[in-house]
Design an enzyme around this catalytic site. Structure first.
Site, short mmCIF file in Angstrom:
data_model
loop_
_atom_site.label_atom_id
_atom_site.label_comp_id
_atom_site.label_asym_id
_atom_site.label_seq_id
_atom_site.Cartn_x
_atom_site.Cartn_y
_atom_site.Cartn_z
N ILE A 149 0.86 -1.19 0.00
CA ILE A 149 0.00 0.00 0.00
C ILE A 149 0.90 1.24 0.00
CG2 ILE A 149 -1.87 1.23 1.17
CD1 ILE A 149 -2.67 -1.58 0.34
N PHE A 150 0.65 2.16 -0.93
CA PHE A 150 1.43 3.40 -0.97
C PHE A 150 0.68 4.49 -0.21
CE2 PHE A 150 2.71 7.43 -3.12
CZ PHE A 150 4.03 7.44 -2.68
N TYR A 197 0.76 8.50 0.98
CA TYR A 197 1.36 9.80 0.68
C TYR A 197 0.81 10.91 1.55
CZ TYR A 197 -3.05 10.31 -1.86
OH TYR A 197 -4.38 10.37 -2.19
N GLY A 198 -0.24 10.63 2.32
CA GLY A 198 -0.87 11.64 3.17
C GLY A 198 -1.19 11.06 4.53
N SER A 199 -2.46 11.11 4.90
CA SER A 199 -2.84 10.73 6.26
C SER A 199 -2.60 9.26 6.58
CB SER A 199 -4.31 11.09 6.51
OG SER A 199 -5.16 10.42 5.61
N GLU A 240 -11.47 4.93 2.99
CA GLU A 240 -11.12 5.78 1.87
C GLU A 240 -12.23 6.01 0.87
OE1 GLU A 240 -8.35 7.44 1.53
OE2 GLU A 240 -7.32 6.59 3.27
#
Length: 236
Positions: free
Chosen positions: A55-56, A58-60, A133
């Site tokens: 899993i990438f 980039y934020g929270s 999400e």
């Protein structure tokens, strides 16, 4: 090592943006995913993942994951960049004062974190990630597989809110416009300024310096009353 950068957007400034807001709930015309749909989608993604599920973040997700990863690595998504481009009428915004959330948009490079999920946890982790999400069948399409570089090798990773379109994205805005929104927006889970500070602070702890986000936290801080830095050269 160079000294750590000091953020202008302090916890004290963020506290000015926090207030109690009532959850307005989903829009009346939204069709929400049910439990069976989350489980089915999780099973589909699990099957697509193959031998390893990465899993990438980039934020929270970097600072608030919903599962315990087996492995965590720094990663780079080439051809993508962070963008505050998703309008929020809920969560960190309200219908009368919308906020903004980050997504990945085309162009540039994005440094973040890749989590490898334990084999026995994959279905449960994917189900929880989907619940967090996405909430409608329409926005399932923004959960996409992208290629990241991890320790010098290309790895297929799952990422959420990749290249949103339609009503899920606002027209490209300047950093000044985004800062104006983040400085005032707040919803029932917190404010835009809080979201920005948490993301930047955790990226810096990882040794990741995102120049746009760093400038954005300065702009938000100035709007919340921070003093402008003295940029005059220091005399010898």
């Amino acid at each position: 090592m160079p000294p750590a950068r000091r953020m202008m957007l302090t916890e004290e400034l963020v506290a000015k943006t926090l207030r109690t807001e009532v959850d307005p709930g989903p829009d009346a015309d939204e069709v929400l995913l049910g439990d069976d749909a989350f489980v089915a989608e999780a099973a589909r993604l699990d099957a697509e993942a193959g031998d390893e599920l990465w899993i990438f973040a980039y934020g929270s997700l970097i600072w608030k994951p919903v599962f315990e990863p087996e492995e965590t690595r720094l990663a780079v998504a080439h051809g993508w960049h962070r963008s505050f481009c998703i309008p929020l009428r809920r969560w960190r915004g309200t219908p009368s004062g919308p906020g903004l959330m980050m997504a990945l948009q085309r162009g540039g490079n994005c440094k973040g974190v890749a989590f490898r999920v334990r084999q026995e946890d994959r279905l449960a982790a994917l189900t929880e990630l989907l619940r967090r999400e996405v909430d409608t069948p329409e926005n399932l399409r923004f959960a996409r597989w992208i290629t990241c570089m991890i320790d010098g090798r290309k790895v297929r990773t799952l990422c959420f809110w990749v290249a949103p379109t339609g009503r899920y994205v606002v027209a490209k805005q300047s950093l000044e416009q985004v800062a104006e929104t983040l400085a005032r927006a707040c919803g029932h889970v917190g404010s835009g300024a809080e979201y920005l500070r948490n993301t930047v602070a955790h990226l810096e702890q990882l040794g990741i310096h995102d120049r746009n986000l760093w400038r954005l936290q300065e702009l938000v801080a100035l709007r919340l009353g921070a003093e402008a830095p003295d940029l005059r050269p220091t005399p010898d």
